[in-house]
Design an enzyme around this catalytic site. Structure first.
Site, PDB file in Angstrom:
ATOM      1  N   SER A   1       0.839  -1.200   0.000  1.00 53.37           N
ATOM      2  CA  SER A   1       0.000   0.000   0.000  1.00 53.37           C
ATOM      3  C   SER A   1       0.867   1.241   0.000  1.00 53.37           C
ATOM      4  O   SER A   1       2.084   1.183   0.190  1.00 53.37           O
ATOM      5  CB  SER A   1      -0.904   0.016   1.243  1.00 53.37           C
ATOM      6  OG  SER A   1      -0.118   0.177   2.420  1.00 53.37           O
ATOM      7  N   LYS A   2       0.234   2.385  -0.212  1.00 50.21           N
ATOM      8  CA  LYS A   2       0.947   3.660  -0.238  1.00 50.21           C
ATOM      9  C   LYS A   2       1.640   3.929   1.096  1.00 50.21           C
ATOM     10  O   LYS A   2       2.674   4.593   1.148  1.00 50.21           O
ATOM     11  CB  LYS A   2      -0.019   4.796  -0.569  1.00 50.21           C
ATOM     12  CG  LYS A   2      -0.564   4.735  -1.991  1.00 50.21           C
ATOM     13  CD  LYS A   2      -1.515   5.873  -2.266  1.00 50.21           C
ATOM     14  CE  LYS A   2      -2.056   5.808  -3.695  1.00 50.21           C
ATOM     15  NZ  LYS A   2      -3.016   6.882  -3.978  1.00 50.21           N
ATOM     16  N   ARG A   3       1.064   3.388   2.182  1.00 50.85           N
ATOM     17  CA  ARG A   3       1.651   3.623   3.494  1.00 50.85           C
ATOM     18  C   ARG A   3       2.997   2.922   3.667  1.00 50.85           C
ATOM     19  O   ARG A   3       3.741   3.205   4.593  1.00 50.85           O
ATOM     20  CB  ARG A   3       0.684   3.146   4.589  1.00 50.85           C
ATOM     21  CG  ARG A   3      -0.502   4.080   4.792  1.00 50.85           C
ATOM     22  CD  ARG A   3      -1.501   3.503   5.756  1.00 50.85           C
ATOM     23  NE  ARG A   3      -2.150   2.318   5.208  1.00 50.85           N
ATOM     24  CZ  ARG A   3      -3.032   1.585   5.879  1.00 50.85           C
ATOM     25  NH1 ARG A   3      -3.352   1.903   7.115  1.00 50.85           N
ATOM     26  NH2 ARG A   3      -3.597   0.536   5.316  1.00 50.85           N
ATOM     27  N   SER A   4       3.309   1.978   2.786  1.00 52.49           N
ATOM     28  CA  SER A   4       4.570   1.244   2.907  1.00 52.49           C
ATOM     29  C   SER A   4       5.774   2.153   2.635  1.00 52.49           C
ATOM     30  O   SER A   4       6.883   1.862   3.052  1.00 52.49           O
ATOM     31  CB  SER A   4       4.594   0.067   1.932  1.00 52.49           C
ATOM     32  OG  SER A   4       4.679   0.532   0.601  1.00 52.49           O
ATOM     33  N   GLY A   5       5.545   3.249   1.899  1.00 52.98           N
ATOM     34  CA  GLY A   5       6.634   4.180   1.606  1.00 52.98           C
ATOM     35  C   GLY A   5       7.440   3.818   0.388  1.00 52.98           C
ATOM     36  O   GLY A   5       8.288   4.585  -0.039  1.00 52.98           O
TER      37      GLY A   5
END
Length: 495
Positions: free
Chosen positions: A263-267
């Site tokens: 996900s985008k939160r993974s960086g």
């Protein structure tokens, strides 16, 4: 078989996700492996999600990764326009939707938002983020399918908003073949009558996809396996039109190390994120190619030409692919090691200048870090001592393997300092000769002479390069000043 034609059809909604990059790469490799044509098509019919500048990101990413398209908005190959909004202006989507209406394979739907809302069904949806999440789904009940021709014409004449829906059967089954997952059969009563033309006149993504792929003679369609559930509807459309289906290649999910969807939160979910984190394009492409596929000889470091030669989409795995950051860092480091010196210097220079603001030999610094880093961002922490001597503890002078401690380090520095001060030629070779001469004279090991000096001039336990290189880069005045600071620190600690 006709010449292979593949297409990458991104929506201009922001940065290019790693999953989208893999799709584009596999489409490119499938085409190039067989000497086929790779097409870029911009799917911008979802105006609500359109992001300004996103098309520039698409072009920049394609160029940066070496995925050069043969046809596209800027390269007309006779199948344009290659932008869906421009294709819509020609009226082709409505034209083909009306063809289906005439065949009874589609129908006008005039239902209000309120009526559609009443059809929603709440279902439990177990997800990784929220086990109690409830999802609402809507399955249309074919209410408007039963309108008479007169009723439809009256509503159209009155200007009542409408959509055009696919008329899927409610009995029997639909089967399609996927190159990875084989034959998949679903019961027709599970198929919803998806919208083909929206109330704003724009085609839906699913419908435009099928029409454009047929008109552009696309032979292979590559996409994530989340689209497996939608594919029976595509199959029905191809059958209703009497068109030949393309080869479907549905790719496995990409997960993080915890086996959760990336996900985008993974960086590190997008190509631009990875560039910002100091990864280089060639390594990213190589790594992404191995997210679900491996070469026959299990080779891991592969150029684009080698990937094209070896790639066989029949060898793609069904199992989810893990985005292993440790492996990506290793692979990136290997690419940096292989890079030409001038190219690396050009890439490293902005990172060096971001940390060091004095006049030093940046090219020499770059050559020292080249074989020691895994990402370009590693450079900063590795070279910051050149800008300013960091605060450090004298315990660093103690090294069991080198047999050094505060007392003998102080002795070494005190005795070497005047020898360095006397040097007229402050070259790397003369600094090295001075230390080696001292070590031989004292009858001590090289490390007992080098460790105290390197620690004094860097203030770090680990550095790119040794004492000779560091002292030469820093220059005589700065080097000797740092040695005097170390002597002062050690003297105070011992006393």
């Amino acid at each position: 078989m006709s010449k292979i034609r593949t297409r990458y059809a991104p929506s201009p909604t922001g940065k290019m996700h790693v999953g989208n990059l893999r799709t584009a790469l596999y489409e490119y490799l499938i085409a190039k492996h067989e000497g086929g044509t790779f097409i870029l098509r911009i799917e911008d019919t979802d105006q609500e999600r359109y992001v300004d500048g996103a098309i520039d990101i698409i072009y920049r990413t394609m160029e940066g990764t070496g995925l050069i398209h043969d046809e596209g908005p800027d390269k007309d190959g006779g199948y344009g326009p290659y932008v869906q909004s421009e294709r819509m202006a020609t009226g082709i989507y409505l034209k083909y939707a009306k063809q289906l209406v005439e065949k009874g394979a589609a129908y006008y739907c005039f239902c209000s938002k309120e009526r559609l809302a009443s059809l929603k069904t709440a279902v439990g949806n177990i997800s990784d983020d929220n086990e109690n999440e409830v999802k609402e789904i809507t399955k249309y009940d074919k209410h408007c399918l039963h309108l008479s021709k007169e009723e439809i014409e009256e509503k159209l004449a009155s200007g009542i908003p409408y959509v055009i829906r696919q008329n899927n059967p409610t009995e029997g089954t639909t089967t399609f073949h996927d190159a990875i997952f084989g034959d998949i059969t679903v019961d027709n009563d599970e198929l919803d009558d998806m919208i083909l033309i929206k109330s704003d006149g724009f085609p839906t993504y699913n419908f435009a996809n099928v029409v454009d792929d047929h008109l552009m003679k696309i032979t292979h369609v590559v996409r994530g396996n989340e689209y497996l559930s939608s594919t029976p509807k595509y199959t029905r459309l191809y059958q209703d039109f009497g068109w030949e289906e393309p080869v479907y290649v549905h790719l496995p999910l990409i997960t993080n190390e915890e086996h959760k969807k990336l996900s985008k939160r993974s960086g590190h979910s997008s190509y631009e994120d990875l560039l910002e984190q100091g990864f280089i394009s060639e390594a990213i492409v190589n790594f992404v190619a191995l997210l679900g596929w491996s070469s026959p000889d299990n080779k891991e470091i592969m150029s684009m030409d080698e990937l094209i030669e070896a790639f066989d989409y029949h060898s793609i795995n069904k199992a989810p692919a893990v985005f292993d950051v440790v492996k990506l860092r290793w692979m990136n480091g290997e690419y940096i090691k292989m890079m030409e010196e001038d190219k690396f210097y050009e890439m490293a220079l902005p990172y060096i200048k971001d940390v060091i603001h004095k006049e030093l030999n940046f090219r020499r610094i770059a050559s020292l870090v080249k074989t020691r880093i895994e990402t370009l961002c590693d450079i900063k922490d590795m070279i910051d001592f050149f800008e300013k001597l960091p605060e450090y503890d004298v315990s660093m002078f103690t090294h069991k393997k080198m047999k050094t401690n505060s007392e003998n380090s102080l002795e070494v520095l005190r005795e070497l300092l005047p020898r360095f001060e006397a040097l007229e030629d402050y070259s790397e070779s003369e600094i090295e000769a001075t230390i080696k001469s001292y070590v031989a004279e004292k009858g001590i090991k090289n490390g007992q002479g080098l460790w105290p000096v390197r620690t004094a001039v860097s203030g770090k336990q680990s550095t790119p390069g040794g004492a000779y290189e560091i002292m030469h880069i820093l220059g005589k005045e700065e080097s000797l000043n740092r040695i005097r600071i170390a002597i002062d620190k050690l003297s105070k600690d011992i006393n």
